[in-house]
Design a protein around this motif. Structure first.
Motif, PDB file in Angstrom:
ATOM      1  N   THR A   1       0.843  -1.186   0.000  1.00 53.56           N
ATOM      2  CA  THR A   1       0.000   0.000   0.000  1.00 53.56           C
ATOM      3  C   THR A   1       0.884   1.243   0.000  1.00 53.56           C
ATOM      4  O   THR A   1       2.101   1.167   0.184  1.00 53.56           O
ATOM      5  CB  THR A   1      -0.912   0.037   1.235  1.00 53.56           C
ATOM      6  OG1 THR A   1      -0.105   0.302   2.394  1.00 53.56           O
ATOM      7  CG2 THR A   1      -1.658  -1.275   1.410  1.00 53.56           C
TER       8      THR A   1
ATOM      9  N   ALA B   1      -1.705  -4.665   2.747  1.00 51.05           N
ATOM     10  CA  ALA B   1      -3.046  -5.207   2.960  1.00 51.05           C
ATOM     11  C   ALA B   1      -2.969  -6.698   2.700  1.00 51.05           C
ATOM     12  O   ALA B   1      -2.438  -7.127   1.662  1.00 51.05           O
ATOM     13  CB  ALA B   1      -4.054  -4.554   2.020  1.00 51.05           C
TER      14      ALA B   1
ATOM     15  N   LEU C   1      -9.810   1.047   5.263  1.00 51.67           N
ATOM     16  CA  LEU C   1     -10.137   0.381   4.010  1.00 51.67           C
ATOM     17  C   LEU C   1     -11.608   0.021   3.977  1.00 51.67           C
ATOM     18  O   LEU C   1     -12.253  -0.137   5.007  1.00 51.67           O
ATOM     19  CB  LEU C   1      -9.284  -0.870   3.799  1.00 51.67           C
ATOM     20  CG  LEU C   1      -9.609  -2.133   4.603  1.00 51.67           C
ATOM     21  CD1 LEU C   1      -8.949  -3.343   3.958  1.00 51.67           C
ATOM     22  CD2 LEU C   1      -9.165  -2.029   6.045  1.00 51.67           C
TER      23      LEU C   1
ATOM     24  N   LEU D   1      -5.306  -4.720   7.370  1.00 50.80           N
ATOM     25  CA  LEU D   1      -4.414  -3.635   6.966  1.00 50.80           C
ATOM     26  C   LEU D   1      -3.316  -3.473   8.007  1.00 50.80           C
ATOM     27  O   LEU D   1      -3.581  -3.523   9.212  1.00 50.80           O
ATOM     28  CB  LEU D   1      -5.231  -2.345   6.861  1.00 50.80           C
ATOM     29  CG  LEU D   1      -4.642  -1.175   6.076  1.00 50.80           C
ATOM     30  CD1 LEU D   1      -4.435  -1.545   4.633  1.00 50.80           C
ATOM     31  CD2 LEU D   1      -5.587   0.032   6.183  1.00 50.80           C
TER      32      LEU D   1
ATOM     33  N   ILE E   1      -8.278   1.746  -0.171  1.00 46.55           N
ATOM     34  CA  ILE E   1      -7.475   1.986   1.027  1.00 46.55           C
ATOM     35  C   ILE E   1      -7.098   3.459   1.073  1.00 46.55           C
ATOM     36  O   ILE E   1      -6.584   4.018   0.092  1.00 46.55           O
ATOM     37  CB  ILE E   1      -6.198   1.134   1.018  1.00 46.55           C
ATOM     38  CG1 ILE E   1      -6.544  -0.354   0.999  1.00 46.55           C
ATOM     39  CG2 ILE E   1      -5.315   1.461   2.214  1.00 46.55           C
ATOM     40  CD1 ILE E   1      -5.346  -1.249   0.771  1.00 46.55           C
TER      41      ILE E   1
END
Length: 367
Positions: free
Chosen positions: A30, A358, A37, A351, A52
């Protein structure tokens, strides 16, 4: 690290009473410092996609990243859309009534909500930033004035207020309407708590109390009872769901010391049941029937020492109590639940704020 709330409707088809089980995690990178998210079908192909919100390398680099689901539990490459600074909370709804999933992001750094209207292909129109009063913490979506259009509610932190942004149904919102709360409102969740067809709110105030705000039907709220949120020093997560199968909304509150279930009486009041101790800060709570036995299960996102975080699943007994936790290796900063591979079983996404990942865990309970 950062509190989140998630409300996921549970399947109630009684098929298996086996303990929930999942595949080893498959992780996706990410942007730096991901906060929250959500899942939705952002390109209209019937597959679950992932969005996200992350702070980025600096406050000017905050983005929402969308990964389109392939329908087999894997996701495509990330597409980033700039948003405001320090995005704390993220929700999805159809704000302009075109049948496409949109996004709203609460940006604490510049005290705005960024609204991103979906084009139906996984991309979004240029964002609209809406100022909100106070130092915002939490964000929830719901129909707060009963006109059929989704609205937004934000909390005002030290300003002791909840602000409602009433949606016009075209993707725009009226100026904020403020309702007072007890001291220091932070996380917020929305649901009909007293069965009158209006969307109410529960707000964590002062770090250790859950304040019930019942809707007046016009975008304002009336303060009702407040409930202690357990032995921890601060409540970090909040969810509304039916935990004991009586058709009434209950609360699941996570803090630095315990999971605190509060069972709803159906009139906007709640009663406490046995708390579930936890060994780390409980950042996120998700609810779903993970093993399809007709009982709501809990998914907890926890953060421990040395930036370690993980998921724990608490199988529900159907009466508001839960069996012993089952730990899974995945990020615990925030949690989302959805059927990622179209097998009609709920899967998990965790997350990790520290590792910038993620992680996907596919449900194997049916096997």
């Amino acid at each position: 690290m950062y509190g989140q709330f998630f409300v996921v409707l549970a399947s109630v088809v009684a098929i298996s009473a086996a303990p929930p089980s999942f595949t080893p995690k498959a992780s996706y990178p990410t942007s730096p410092e991901p906060y929250s998210l959500v899942t939705a079908d952002f390109n209209g192909d019937g597959r679950v996609d992932l969005a996200i919100a992350a702070r980025g390398a600096n406050t000017a680099g905050s983005v929402v990243s969308v990964r389109l689901g392939r329908g087999n539990g894997t996701f495509g490459p990330s597409t980033d859309t700039p948003i405001g600074a320090v995005p704390y909370s993220l929700v999805t709804a159809d704000f302009n009534g075109d049948g496409r999933a949109d996004l709203a992001v609460l940006n604490q750094g510049d005290r705005t909500v960024s609204v991103l209207l979906g084009r139906g292909d996984g991309t979004f129109q240029p964002r609209t930033d809406i100022p909100v009063p106070g130092t915002p913490w939490g964000l929830a979506a719901g129909d707060f004035n009963h006109d059929g259009h989704p609205d937004l509610a934000t909390t005002g932190g030290t300003e002791d207020l909840v602000s409602t942004l009433l949606g016009r149904g075209d993707g725009t919102f009226a100026p904020a309407i403020a309702s007072s709360t007890r001291s220091g409102p932070q996380w917020v969740a929305a649901g009909d708590l007293n069965g009158d067809g209006r969307t109410d709110l529960v707000v964590v105030v002062g770090g250790n109390t859950a304040q019930v705000l019942l809707s007046n039907g016009d975008g304002t709220f009336t303060q009702k009872a407040a409930y202690p949120t357990g032995p921890g020093s601060m409540a970090l997560s909040l969810a509304i769901a039916d935990l004991n199968g009586d058709g009434r909304p209950d609360l699941a509150i996570g803090n630095t010391g315990a999971l605190v279930p509060l069972l709803g009486n159906g009139d906007g009041t709640f009663q406490a049941v046995a708390e579930v101790p936890v060994t780390a800060s409980l950042n996120a709570v998700g609810v779903a029937d993970l093993n399809r036995d007709g009982h709501a299960d809990l998914v907890l996102g926890l953060a421990g020492a040395q930036n370690q975080n993980w998921l724990e699943v608490l199988p529900g007994n159907g009466d508001g109590r839960f069996a012993a936790a089952i730990r899974f290796s995945a990020g615990g900063t925030a949690v989302a639940i959805g059927d990622l591979n179209r097998d009609r079983w709920p899967d998990l996404i965790g997350l990790d704020y520290y590792a910038n990942t993620a992680s996907v865990l596919l449900n194997t309970t049916k096997h």
